[in-house]
Design a protein around this motif. Sequence first.
Motif, short mmCIF file in Angstrom:
data_model
loop_
_atom_site.label_atom_id
_atom_site.label_comp_id
_atom_site.label_asym_id
_atom_site.label_seq_id
_atom_site.Cartn_x
_atom_site.Cartn_y
_atom_site.Cartn_z
N SER A 181 0.73 -1.40 0.07
CA SER A 181 0.02 -0.07 -0.08
C SER A 181 0.86 1.30 0.00
O SER A 181 0.35 2.40 -0.14
CB SER A 181 -0.96 0.01 1.37
N LEU A 182 2.28 1.25 0.03
CA LEU A 182 2.96 2.41 0.02
C LEU A 182 4.19 2.16 -0.61
O LEU A 182 4.82 0.81 -0.44
CB LEU A 182 3.20 2.74 1.75
N PRO A 183 4.83 2.50 -1.45
CA PRO A 183 6.00 2.35 -2.10
C PRO A 183 7.10 2.09 -1.24
O PRO A 183 7.41 2.77 -0.04
CB PRO A 183 6.53 3.82 -2.94
N GLU A 184 8.09 1.32 -1.50
CA GLU A 184 9.28 0.70 -0.38
C GLU A 184 10.23 1.88 -0.26
O GLU A 184 10.57 2.16 0.84
CB GLU A 184 9.72 -0.51 -1.05
N ILE A 185 10.50 2.54 -1.32
CA ILE A 185 11.53 3.90 -1.31
C ILE A 185 10.96 4.93 -0.36
O ILE A 185 11.64 5.49 0.42
CB ILE A 185 11.73 4.38 -2.72
N ALA A 186 9.81 5.15 -0.61
CA ALA A 186 9.02 6.08 0.29
C ALA A 186 8.86 5.69 1.82
O ALA A 186 9.29 6.53 2.82
CB ALA A 186 7.54 6.34 -0.33
N ALA A 187 8.59 4.44 2.11
CA ALA A 187 8.44 3.94 3.09
C ALA A 187 10.06 4.04 4.04
O ALA A 187 9.95 4.34 5.34
CB ALA A 187 8.19 2.59 3.27
N GLY A 188 10.87 3.73 3.41
CA GLY A 188 12.26 3.50 3.88
C GLY A 188 12.49 4.93 4.22
O GLY A 188 13.35 5.12 5.11
N ALA A 189 12.32 5.84 3.39
CA ALA A 189 12.70 7.29 3.59
C ALA A 189 11.97 7.77 4.85
O ALA A 189 12.77 8.48 5.80
CB ALA A 189 12.50 8.31 2.35
N ILE A 190 10.89 7.53 4.95
CA ILE A 190 10.11 7.79 6.16
C ILE A 190 10.67 7.17 7.48
O ILE A 190 10.86 7.92 8.50
CB ILE A 190 8.52 7.45 5.98
N GLY A 191 10.69 5.75 7.46
CA GLY A 191 11.17 5.11 8.48
C GLY A 191 12.83 5.53 8.80
O GLY A 191 12.86 5.55 10.08
N GLY A 192 13.51 5.57 7.83
CA GLY A 192 14.95 6.19 8.12
C GLY A 192 14.91 7.55 8.89
O GLY A 192 15.79 7.84 9.80
N SER A 193 14.46 8.32 8.22
CA SER A 193 14.64 9.82 8.77
C SER A 193 13.82 10.01 10.19
O SER A 193 14.32 10.52 11.08
CB SER A 193 13.80 10.81 7.72
N THR A 194 12.66 9.18 10.32
CA THR A 194 11.99 9.43 11.54
C THR A 194 13.05 8.64 12.77
O THR A 194 13.27 9.08 13.74
CB THR A 194 10.80 8.61 11.67
N ALA A 195 13.55 7.58 12.36
CA ALA A 195 14.56 6.81 13.30
C ALA A 195 15.69 7.55 13.57
O ALA A 195 16.09 8.00 14.49
CB ALA A 195 15.05 5.54 12.65
N LEU A 196 16.40 8.58 12.68
CA LEU A 196 17.30 9.30 12.94
C LEU A 196 16.95 10.42 13.88
O LEU A 196 17.62 10.79 14.92
CB LEU A 196 17.92 10.01 11.30
N VAL A 197 15.95 11.19 13.53
CA VAL A 197 15.41 12.22 14.49
C VAL A 197 15.31 11.58 15.93
O VAL A 197 15.63 12.14 16.87
CB VAL A 197 14.26 12.80 13.88
N SER A 198 14.80 10.60 15.76
CA SER A 198 14.16 9.90 17.18
C SER A 198 15.74 9.50 17.99
O SER A 198 15.81 9.74 19.05
CB SER A 198 13.44 8.58 17.12
N HIS A 199 16.55 9.15 17.22
CA HIS A 199 17.88 8.68 17.83
C HIS A 199 18.60 9.48 18.40
O HIS A 199 19.14 9.68 19.28
CB HIS A 199 18.64 8.03 16.85
N LEU A 200 18.47 11.03 17.54
CA LEU A 200 19.15 12.04 17.96
C LEU A 200 18.64 12.78 19.44
O LEU A 200 19.22 13.18 20.00
CB LEU A 200 19.19 13.10 16.95
N VAL A 201 17.23 12.67 19.34
CA VAL A 201 16.30 13.03 20.54
C VAL A 201 17.07 11.98 21.88
O VAL A 201 17.38 12.80 22.80
CB VAL A 201 15.10 12.78 20.42
N LYS A 202 17.06 10.55 21.49
CA LYS A 202 17.61 10.06 22.65
C LYS A 202 18.92 10.31 22.91
O LYS A 202 19.21 10.34 24.17
CB LYS A 202 17.37 8.40 22.36
#
Length: 208
Positions: free
Chosen positions: A95-116
């Motif tokens: 239901s979602l292009p894999e490239i778009a999903a990877g970009a969303i998941g990776g960027s969100t994980a990066l911001v979350s990691h920086l917060v942690k």
Amino acid sequence: MSVLPLVFTSGWASGINAYAVVLLLGIFGATGVSDEVPASLQRTDVLVVVAVLFLCEVVADKIPYVDTVWDAVHTVVRPVAGAVVAALLAGESGSLPEIAAGAIGGSTALVSHLVKAGTRMAVNSSPEPFSNIVLSAVEDLGVAAVITFAIFHPWIAAGIAGTFLVTGLVIVVFLASRIRRFWRRRAQRREEKRRARSGFPAPGVPPT
């Protein structure tokens, strides 16, 4: 149903504890709790490896300063894990292009990691170790609770993850001065050790 909320939530959680995310999703898929988990995350060898790494993180993440080194190493690991998990989830759902999903998941994980990482540096500036242990335990339980909730109520879980992410950013900005002091003290300690090894006294200390 769109896999977008699960992608976002898994990205946020991966930035905190990527091994817990893979382990929980794999278990949920292997036990039939969710049919949205790709088979690659359900493999026994994958689950065993991430279980061992998860236990390592549980220990390392609760030791002051060791957790900072661990976070530094995982600055790459967590965003990559978030992107890979998101892409796999999107590929399974379709239901979602894999490239778009990877970009969303990776960027969100990066911001979350920086917060942690930023929050942990601020906590490490305190001399007592108990706040570090409590914060780490809360993070572990939070990831487990939100990922579990996301399996049954993905949109609500995504809202919770988004709220945590924004709140964490605000906290890190508020604690920025404390984090800068933490890095200055680390730099001073490294300089003192370097001078001690080379035989030069630290600034302000008369030679013997």
